[in-house]
Scaffold this motif. Structure first.
Motif, PDB file in Angstrom:
ATOM      1  N   ARG A 126     -11.514  -5.466   3.344  1.00  0.00           N
ATOM      2  CA  ARG A 126     -11.042  -6.817   3.146  1.00  0.00           C
ATOM      3  C   ARG A 126      -9.839  -6.795   2.209  1.00  0.00           C
ATOM      4  O   ARG A 126      -9.623  -5.835   1.469  1.00  0.00           O
ATOM      5  N   SER A 127      -9.072  -7.847   2.277  1.00  0.00           N
ATOM      6  CA  SER A 127      -7.899  -7.958   1.418  1.00  0.00           C
ATOM      7  C   SER A 127      -8.326  -7.915  -0.047  1.00  0.00           C
ATOM      8  O   SER A 127      -9.361  -8.468  -0.422  1.00  0.00           O
ATOM      9  N   ALA A 128      -7.527  -7.232  -0.850  1.00  0.00           N
ATOM     10  CA  ALA A 128      -7.757  -7.051  -2.295  1.00  0.00           C
ATOM     11  C   ALA A 128      -8.804  -5.976  -2.587  1.00  0.00           C
ATOM     12  O   ALA A 128      -9.016  -5.613  -3.742  1.00  0.00           O
ATOM     13  N   SER A 129      -9.494  -5.459  -1.535  1.00  0.00           N
ATOM     14  CA  SER A 129     -10.412  -4.337  -1.722  1.00  0.00           C
ATOM     15  C   SER A 129      -9.789  -3.037  -1.213  1.00  0.00           C
ATOM     16  O   SER A 129      -9.881  -1.994  -1.855  1.00  0.00           O
ATOM     17  N   PHE A 130      -9.143  -3.127  -0.047  1.00  0.00           N
ATOM     18  CA  PHE A 130      -8.437  -1.969   0.519  1.00  0.00           C
ATOM     19  C   PHE A 130      -7.314  -2.503   1.393  1.00  0.00           C
ATOM     20  O   PHE A 130      -7.570  -2.930   2.522  1.00  0.00           O
ATOM     21  N   PRO A 131      -6.079  -2.555   0.894  1.00  0.00           N
ATOM     22  CA  PRO A 131      -5.630  -1.988  -0.377  1.00  0.00           C
ATOM     23  C   PRO A 131      -5.986  -2.866  -1.566  1.00  0.00           C
ATOM     24  O   PRO A 131      -6.132  -4.081  -1.429  1.00  0.00           O
ATOM     25  N   LEU A 132      -6.114  -2.215  -2.713  1.00  0.00           N
ATOM     26  CA  LEU A 132      -6.306  -2.959  -3.950  1.00  0.00           C
ATOM     27  C   LEU A 132      -5.041  -3.741  -4.276  1.00  0.00           C
ATOM     28  O   LEU A 132      -3.931  -3.332  -3.929  1.00  0.00           O
ATOM     29  N   ASN A 133      -5.217  -4.875  -4.924  1.00  0.00           N
ATOM     30  CA  ASN A 133      -4.053  -5.656  -5.348  1.00  0.00           C
ATOM     31  C   ASN A 133      -3.239  -4.884  -6.367  1.00  0.00           C
ATOM     32  O   ASN A 133      -3.787  -4.166  -7.214  1.00  0.00           O
ATOM     33  N   PHE A 134      -1.939  -5.027  -6.264  1.00  0.00           N
ATOM     34  CA  PHE A 134      -1.053  -4.378  -7.225  1.00  0.00           C
ATOM     35  C   PHE A 134      -1.133  -5.117  -8.550  1.00  0.00           C
ATOM     36  O   PHE A 134      -1.086  -6.349  -8.594  1.00  0.00           O
ATOM     37  N   ARG A 135      -1.266  -4.360  -9.614  1.00  0.00           N
ATOM     38  CA  ARG A 135      -1.294  -4.955 -10.951  1.00  0.00           C
ATOM     39  C   ARG A 135      -0.304  -4.216 -11.838  1.00  0.00           C
ATOM     40  O   ARG A 135      -0.386  -3.003 -11.976  1.00  0.00           O
ATOM     41  N   SER A 136       0.606  -4.974 -12.393  1.00  0.00           N
ATOM     42  CA  SER A 136       1.540  -4.374 -13.356  1.00  0.00           C
ATOM     43  C   SER A 136       0.841  -4.287 -14.701  1.00  0.00           C
ATOM     44  O   SER A 136       0.150  -5.227 -15.118  1.00  0.00           O
ATOM     45  N   LEU A 156      11.974   1.771  -2.761  1.00  0.00           N
ATOM     46  CA  LEU A 156      10.694   1.086  -2.887  1.00  0.00           C
ATOM     47  C   LEU A 156      10.518   0.492  -4.281  1.00  0.00           C
ATOM     48  O   LEU A 156      10.826   1.128  -5.294  1.00  0.00           O
ATOM     49  N   THR A 157      10.006  -0.701  -4.323  1.00  0.00           N
ATOM     50  CA  THR A 157       9.638  -1.310  -5.596  1.00  0.00           C
ATOM     51  C   THR A 157       8.292  -0.753  -6.039  1.00  0.00           C
ATOM     52  O   THR A 157       7.568  -0.148  -5.235  1.00  0.00           O
ATOM     53  N   PRO A 158       7.908  -0.937  -7.291  1.00  0.00           N
ATOM     54  CA  PRO A 158       6.583  -0.470  -7.726  1.00  0.00           C
ATOM     55  C   PRO A 158       5.447  -1.032  -6.870  1.00  0.00           C
ATOM     56  O   PRO A 158       4.491  -0.329  -6.568  1.00  0.00           O
ATOM     57  N   ARG A 159       5.566  -2.297  -6.440  1.00  0.00           N
ATOM     58  CA  ARG A 159       4.534  -2.883  -5.593  1.00  0.00           C
ATOM     59  C   ARG A 159       4.483  -2.178  -4.234  1.00  0.00           C
ATOM     60  O   ARG A 159       3.405  -1.849  -3.725  1.00  0.00           O
ATOM     61  N   GLU A 160       5.645  -1.926  -3.638  1.00  0.00           N
ATOM     62  CA  GLU A 160       5.695  -1.243  -2.348  1.00  0.00           C
ATOM     63  C   GLU A 160       5.200   0.196  -2.474  1.00  0.00           C
ATOM     64  O   GLU A 160       4.524   0.720  -1.574  1.00  0.00           O
ATOM     65  N   HIS A 161       5.545   0.829  -3.581  1.00  0.00           N
ATOM     66  CA  HIS A 161       5.066   2.189  -3.819  1.00  0.00           C
ATOM     67  C   HIS A 161       3.534   2.216  -3.887  1.00  0.00           C
ATOM     68  O   HIS A 161       2.882   3.118  -3.339  1.00  0.00           O
ATOM     69  N   HIS A 162       2.936   1.204  -4.529  1.00  0.00           N
ATOM     70  CA  HIS A 162       1.475   1.102  -4.616  1.00  0.00           C
ATOM     71  C   HIS A 162       0.854   0.962  -3.220  1.00  0.00           C
ATOM     72  O   HIS A 162      -0.136   1.633  -2.904  1.00  0.00           O
ATOM     73  N   ILE A 163       1.448   0.130  -2.375  1.00  0.00           N
ATOM     74  CA  ILE A 163       0.920  -0.066  -1.020  1.00  0.00           C
ATOM     75  C   ILE A 163       1.003   1.223  -0.217  1.00  0.00           C
ATOM     76  O   ILE A 163       0.083   1.571   0.539  1.00  0.00           O
ATOM     77  N   GLN A 164       2.098   1.967  -0.389  1.00  0.00           N
ATOM     78  CA  GLN A 164       2.234   3.235   0.334  1.00  0.00           C
ATOM     79  C   GLN A 164       1.158   4.234  -0.092  1.00  0.00           C
ATOM     80  O   GLN A 164       0.612   4.964   0.738  1.00  0.00           O
ATOM     81  N   GLU A 165       0.859   4.264  -1.380  1.00  0.00           N
ATOM     82  CA  GLU A 165      -0.199   5.159  -1.865  1.00  0.00           C
ATOM     83  C   GLU A 165      -1.552   4.751  -1.284  1.00  0.00           C
ATOM     84  O   GLU A 165      -2.357   5.605  -0.884  1.00  0.00           O
ATOM     85  N   GLU A 166      -1.816   3.458  -1.227  1.00  0.00           N
ATOM     86  CA  GLU A 166      -3.067   2.968  -0.653  1.00  0.00           C
ATOM     87  C   GLU A 166      -3.139   3.272   0.843  1.00  0.00           C
ATOM     88  O   GLU A 166      -4.199   3.607   1.379  1.00  0.00           O
ATOM     89  N   ARG A 167      -2.009   3.170   1.531  1.00  0.00           N
ATOM     90  CA  ARG A 167      -1.978   3.457   2.969  1.00  0.00           C
ATOM     91  C   ARG A 167      -2.263   4.937   3.221  1.00  0.00           C
ATOM     92  O   ARG A 167      -2.965   5.297   4.181  1.00  0.00           O
ATOM     93  N   ARG A 168      -1.734   5.806   2.371  1.00  0.00           N
ATOM     94  CA  ARG A 168      -2.028   7.242   2.519  1.00  0.00           C
ATOM     95  C   ARG A 168      -3.520   7.505   2.302  1.00  0.00           C
ATOM     96  O   ARG A 168      -4.125   8.334   2.978  1.00  0.00           O
ATOM     97  N   LEU A 169      -4.109   6.785   1.352  1.00  0.00           N
ATOM     98  CA  LEU A 169      -5.541   6.931   1.096  1.00  0.00           C
ATOM     99  C   LEU A 169      -6.349   6.439   2.297  1.00  0.00           C
ATOM    100  O   LEU A 169      -7.356   7.043   2.671  1.00  0.00           O
ATOM    101  N   PHE A 170      -5.915   5.350   2.906  1.00  0.00           N
ATOM    102  CA  PHE A 170      -6.565   4.829   4.106  1.00  0.00           C
ATOM    103  C   PHE A 170      -6.488   5.851   5.242  1.00  0.00           C
ATOM    104  O   PHE A 170      -7.450   6.059   5.979  1.00  0.00           O
ATOM    105  N   TYR A 171      -5.335   6.515   5.364  1.00  0.00           N
ATOM    106  CA  TYR A 171      -5.167   7.548   6.403  1.00  0.00           C
ATOM    107  C   TYR A 171      -6.168   8.685   6.174  1.00  0.00           C
ATOM    108  O   TYR A 171      -6.788   9.185   7.125  1.00  0.00           O
ATOM    109  N   VAL A 172      -6.332   9.094   4.927  1.00  0.00           N
ATOM    110  CA  VAL A 172      -7.307  10.140   4.617  1.00  0.00           C
ATOM    111  C   VAL A 172      -8.704   9.700   5.061  1.00  0.00           C
ATOM    112  O   VAL A 172      -9.460  10.472   5.663  1.00  0.00           O
TER     113      VAL A 172
END
Length: 288
Positions: A126-136, A156-172
């Motif tokens: 669900r949203s905010a669980s995977f991916p987690l919300n970006f928090r500065s 990439l902005t820090p927020r976009e960088h966070h989403i990319q990391e979460e997407r890689r984790l989802f791929y795993v």
């Protein structure tokens, strides 16, 4: 009185040790201590384990005797065994399982990196669980992107960088499945990663109501297996027998065989449980 049989056994073995080979001595010990026959007659899981490993020891002693005709004493065999054990070459033999044990491994995505499994369940999509919300965060937990070499080649902005990391984790996570992948997704607030997947790769299966009264034989077996485990932990062996009988009755009832129950407490409880309308078993079902 307790020591006398032990001392008698020691004197008996000392009187014959010079005349016997290692193979003959091991066999005499098993016969004198009556290790094999009672366990072969009872043949529980523990008995099976003991018989396999005593048999393995007997075979090793006989093989040692054949190979070392000049010095096949029990003392020489003990030295040989110690050398084998120091090298890790004498593992115990475990009986083959009569029933395939099905189970569930619960782990994090990070914890299963590199692993593969026939069936994978991926919950909390669900949203905010995977991916987690970006928090500065005002506190620095990692070097700023400007300090990293790869930042020169990305916008990439820090927020976009966070989403990319979460997407890689989802791929795993999704690539751990060898045969089937189950994504547990709510109807609303669905994860953006789920929405990005092509519909041709997915098949929707609405989940049944968990509060419904429909039961399966598997549910009933789990109930009585839990009763059995608790009775064993209390060493209430009369209850252990009752719950073992109950499991046998459930099996017969599931196979369509006629069952007969009395009026004892456990039989009355089981009679009530068996009066439920059971849901037909699903082929190749995994009981979680």
């Amino acid at each position: 009185p307790v020591l006398k049989p032990i001392l008698d056994s020691i004197r008996h073995f000392k009187s014959i040790i010079q005349k016997r080979s290692a193979g003959e001595m091991i066999w005499d010990i098993t016969q004198h201590l009556d290790i094999l026959k009672p366990r072969a007659e009872r043949y529980s899981l523990d008995d099976h384990f003991i018989l396999l490993n005593v048999g393995n020891l007997l075979k090793r002693a006989q093989d040692f005797t054949r190979r070392n005709k000049q010095n096949h004493s029990l003392n020489a065999f003990n030295i040989y065994l110690e050398a084998v054990m120091r090298s890790g070459g004498l593992p115990s033999i475990t009986p083959a399982s009569y029933r395939t044990q099905e189970g569930v491994i619960v782990n994090t995505v990070h914890g299963v990196k590199g692993g593969e499994f026939p069936i994978v369940f991926l919950p909390f999509q669900r949203s905010a669980s995977f991916p987690l919300n970006f928090r500065s965060d005002r506190r620095i937990k990692r070097p700023p992107d400007d300090w990293l070499k790869y930042s020169q080649n990305t916008d990439l902005t820090p927020r976009e960088h966070h989403i990319q990391e979460e997407r890689r984790l989802f791929y795993v996570a999704v690539t751990r499945a060898q045969e089937k992948l189950y994504l547990l997704v709510p109807e609303k607030a669905t994860s953006r990663f789920i929405k990005e997947l092509p519909n041709t790769l997915m098949e929707d299966h609405p989940m049944t109501d968990p509060h419904s009264d429909i039961k399966t034989y598997s549910d009933l077996k789990v109930k009585y297996e839990q009763h059995l485990q608790k009775a064993l932990s209390r060493e209430a062996y009369e209850q252990v027998k009752h719950y073992s009988d109950a499991l046998a009755v459930i099996h017969d009832h599931e196979q369509g065989h006629p069952v007969s129950l009395g009026d004892t407490q456990w039989e009355a409880e089981l009679k009530k449980d068996l009066s439920t309308k059971f849901k037909p078993a699903i082929p190749e079902r995994i009981n979680l």
